[in-house]
Design an enzyme around this catalytic site. Sequence first.
Site, short mmCIF file in Angstrom:
data_model
loop_
_atom_site.label_atom_id
_atom_site.label_comp_id
_atom_site.label_asym_id
_atom_site.label_seq_id
_atom_site.Cartn_x
_atom_site.Cartn_y
_atom_site.Cartn_z
N LEU A 22 49.51 36.01 48.47
CA LEU A 22 50.51 36.76 49.21
C LEU A 22 50.11 36.50 50.72
O LEU A 22 48.84 36.52 51.03
CB LEU A 22 50.63 38.22 49.31
CG LEU A 22 51.08 38.72 47.50
CD1 LEU A 22 50.50 40.39 47.81
CD2 LEU A 22 52.43 38.53 47.54
N ASP A 65 45.96 36.08 44.00
CA ASP A 65 45.26 36.87 44.96
C ASP A 65 43.82 37.49 44.40
O ASP A 65 43.24 38.28 44.92
CB ASP A 65 45.94 38.09 45.51
CG ASP A 65 47.05 37.48 46.67
OD1 ASP A 65 46.63 36.92 47.74
OD2 ASP A 65 48.33 37.73 46.34
N GLU A 70 37.79 43.19 45.99
CA GLU A 70 37.92 44.70 46.58
C GLU A 70 38.71 45.53 46.38
O GLU A 70 38.86 46.59 46.33
CB GLU A 70 37.26 44.46 48.22
CG GLU A 70 37.09 45.98 48.85
CD GLU A 70 36.86 45.74 50.16
OE1 GLU A 70 35.58 46.18 50.59
OE2 GLU A 70 37.60 45.31 50.93
N ASP A 71 40.06 44.99 46.17
CA ASP A 71 41.31 45.82 46.25
C ASP A 71 41.58 46.32 44.85
O ASP A 71 42.27 47.44 44.66
CB ASP A 71 42.63 44.68 46.39
CG ASP A 71 42.53 44.54 48.04
OD1 ASP A 71 42.13 45.41 48.93
OD2 ASP A 71 42.73 43.42 48.42
N ARG A 90 50.04 41.74 42.26
CA ARG A 90 48.65 42.05 42.07
C ARG A 90 48.34 43.19 41.25
O ARG A 90 47.02 43.21 40.47
CB ARG A 90 47.98 42.55 43.32
CG ARG A 90 48.30 41.54 44.45
CD ARG A 90 47.15 41.54 45.64
NE ARG A 90 45.78 41.53 45.05
CZ ARG A 90 44.74 41.54 45.75
NH1 ARG A 90 45.01 41.89 46.96
NH2 ARG A 90 43.50 41.63 45.35
N ARG A 136 50.41 49.38 51.12
CA ARG A 136 49.90 49.34 49.71
C ARG A 136 49.27 50.63 49.19
O ARG A 136 49.27 50.54 47.87
CB ARG A 136 48.72 48.33 49.95
CG ARG A 136 49.05 46.81 50.57
CD ARG A 136 49.81 45.96 49.41
NE ARG A 136 50.14 44.70 50.05
CZ ARG A 136 49.41 43.77 49.62
NH1 ARG A 136 48.01 44.04 49.19
NH2 ARG A 136 49.79 42.48 50.26
N HIS A 166 45.63 46.75 55.83
CA HIS A 166 44.57 47.59 55.34
C HIS A 166 43.66 48.26 56.24
O HIS A 166 43.46 47.86 57.29
CB HIS A 166 43.55 46.79 54.34
CG HIS A 166 44.09 46.22 53.03
ND1 HIS A 166 43.98 45.16 52.33
CD2 HIS A 166 44.90 46.95 52.11
CE1 HIS A 166 44.49 45.01 51.37
NE2 HIS A 166 45.13 46.10 51.08
N CYS A 253 37.25 41.90 51.66
CA CYS A 253 37.99 41.83 50.38
C CYS A 253 37.59 41.05 49.20
O CYS A 253 37.99 41.15 48.09
CB CYS A 253 39.58 41.39 50.65
SG CYS A 253 40.29 42.59 51.76
N1 GLY Z 1 46.68 38.11 49.96
C1 GLY Z 1 46.12 39.20 49.92
C2 GLY Z 1 46.93 40.57 49.84
O1 GLY Z 1 48.05 40.44 50.33
O2 GLY Z 1 46.61 41.51 49.04
#
Ligand code: GLY
Length: 258
Positions: A22, A65, A70-71, A90, A136, A166, A253
């Site tokens: 992304l 991704d 970290e996400d 994701r 998000r 973020h 991240c």
């Molecule tokens: N490309 C990282 C994200 O959008 O989460």
Amino acid sequence: MSHLVFTNAIVRTPGRSIVEGLSNSITLGLPNYEQAIIQHQSYIDALTKCGLDVLVLEPCEEYPDSTFVEDVALITPKCAIITRPGALSRRGEVHEIEFVLKQRFNNIEAIEAPGTIDGGDIMMVGGHYYIGLSERTNHEGAKQIIQILKKYGMSGSTISLNKVLHLKTSLSYLEKNNLVVSGEFINDSYFGHYNPIEIPEKESYAANCIWVNETVIIPQGYPTTKQRITNAGYQVIETDVSEFKKLDGGLSCLSLRY
Ligand code: GLY
């Protein structure tokens, strides 16, 4: 010396599918896979230099991704929380990290639908966690994570984002009450009790940096940021993450640190 010490990190090697990750960038172009691999190794080296034992996970081609580990989880001193990423592409990444966390932590929690939350929206300050409400991360995700944190004697609070992807795109806590701030958070009274280290707009990408045991790892090529963080009394390591920047990915991240 801060009482906080990190001993471990988890990272995931980028896959060739990283070029399909992304991105909102219209000027930076696609990441170069070979270059991303070299940069990722330098990032691991920087974490190792800070004293961390780094677990390097295999690439996961199914999720372009997935190098941004970290996400998908929040690791606290008392529990590990598997998130529910806001981007549909994701969401399945959590299954790839769940297995790894279950081998290492006793207390595993998870965010459930309709909650969404990306780890990049969570900033730890001691036992308190700031949660950015973003494209998000929704209210329900934040509510669930705050409930989990409370269950383990910690706390959380929310703040809405207007412009950035973020929360930690624009903010990084460096311990000792020092907070790197940029963009919409400069002069924000919500964070007024911290000592600000302001990052100018032209270096805003470097506002995402990581404190690791008295050293701060920052992206390479941001001299004002380097100077200001050095002036605040930290050792600074620069590492080139230009290929990850092309995917809106910050330096934080790329790892889970605990
Ligand atoms: N490309 C990282 C994200 O959008 O989460």
